[in-house]
Design an enzyme around this catalytic site. Sequence first.
Site, PDB file in Angstrom:
ATOM      1  N   SER A  15       9.513  11.882  77.718  1.00 49.18           N
ATOM      2  CA  SER A  15       8.227  11.859  77.022  1.00 49.18           C
ATOM      3  C   SER A  15       7.120  11.241  77.865  1.00 49.18           C
ATOM      4  CB  SER A  15       8.355  11.136  75.679  1.00 49.18           C
ATOM      5  OG  SER A  15       8.912   9.860  75.851  1.00 49.18           O
ATOM      6  N   HIS A  39       4.996   5.706  77.968  1.00 54.14           N
ATOM      7  CA  HIS A  39       4.027   6.695  77.478  1.00 54.14           C
ATOM      8  C   HIS A  39       2.669   6.496  78.141  1.00 54.14           C
ATOM      9  CE1 HIS A  39       6.432   7.150  73.458  1.00 54.14           C
ATOM     10  NE2 HIS A  39       6.971   7.822  74.462  1.00 54.14           N
TER      11      HIS A  39
END
Length: 359
Positions: A216, A278
């Site tokens: 991610s 992230h």
Amino acid sequence: MAFTGNGTGGGGGANDRSESLLSSSQPNDDYYSKNRIDSTSRHSTSLGTNQGSEMIDPADDGAYKLDDDGQRGTPTSDDGSEVDVYFVKQRRGYCSILFSLVQTIILVVMMWQCGVAPLNINPMVGPYPDALNYWGAKNSVLIIDDGEWWRLLTPILLHAGVIHLLCNVGVQLETGAFFEREWGSAKWLIVYLTSAIGSSCLSTIFMPGNISVGSSGSVCGLFGAKLSEVFCRICESRRTSQGRIGHEVRMEQCRGVMCSVVLIGLFSFIPFVDWAAHLGGFLAGLVVGLMIFSFSVGNRWWVGIWFLVGLVLTVVFYTVSLKYMYNEVEPPEEMRDVCGYYKQFFEDYECNCQLNDGR
């Protein structure tokens, strides 16, 4: 303790509705798909449904309206009316598919080899943390003190469990694949891999005591690069049909990306999610994307300016991150023995996959 690092990876909002505008490969490629732009398809067709689309062979002259010289011109629908299409570089997102396939295979093999941890240890339905470490997870002490730099990249091939994999691969095969079709596999791969490094760097800096895995961070990098593309092409001419459609698609993608970033930001602060990964992936994609998409600017002087800005920001980001990581971060020594570390907290912990030296 958080060991599933990169979390759920957000949602696929970046391309919601943009497929209706539409995706296609260049007319000189093997095939391209087309959608009619009207009041119903524009708002009802989402990425992946391909509602109202059809595949046509570019060798079929009947699929085009011929100009006065008998050459193929504007694509036409079955009833002969003109349709607007949004051209992209390739028919499929080959790297998106390949990475998703490899990630799935690795998780299956890892769970078969090392077993499945109880939900109280790994709520993502996956292997034990020491198995993730064995297969190449981000482990700060091994990266900084033992020189295992490759762990800055290998976490994107690993996932903490089935839930983690489905979330990330779902976005990767939807939004990520569409971006790859637009940009081409080479640009997509550069953004994906450089974002992985940026993701692992910030995770090591801000969360050195966690074992982190997941793609991610790279997916967030794709979102960052898309924002850079929108910025670089904001002044692109809209006088032509393709310019107008391209602008509409990018504006919808920009709104979708912003929504996805907000959602990822909210999810980043729940247990078992690595918010630093992230953020690092997003920032890396933003600065690298600015350098890559500067060539989309029409004016050559602005190309040079924005490329230079992107290059400087990229060098600064990676130089500062790596220098701080290697010189300032003090990773916890107990993470050398991941199995022993987690045995302190879970009585039913099993050590099925350890490195040969006992780590």
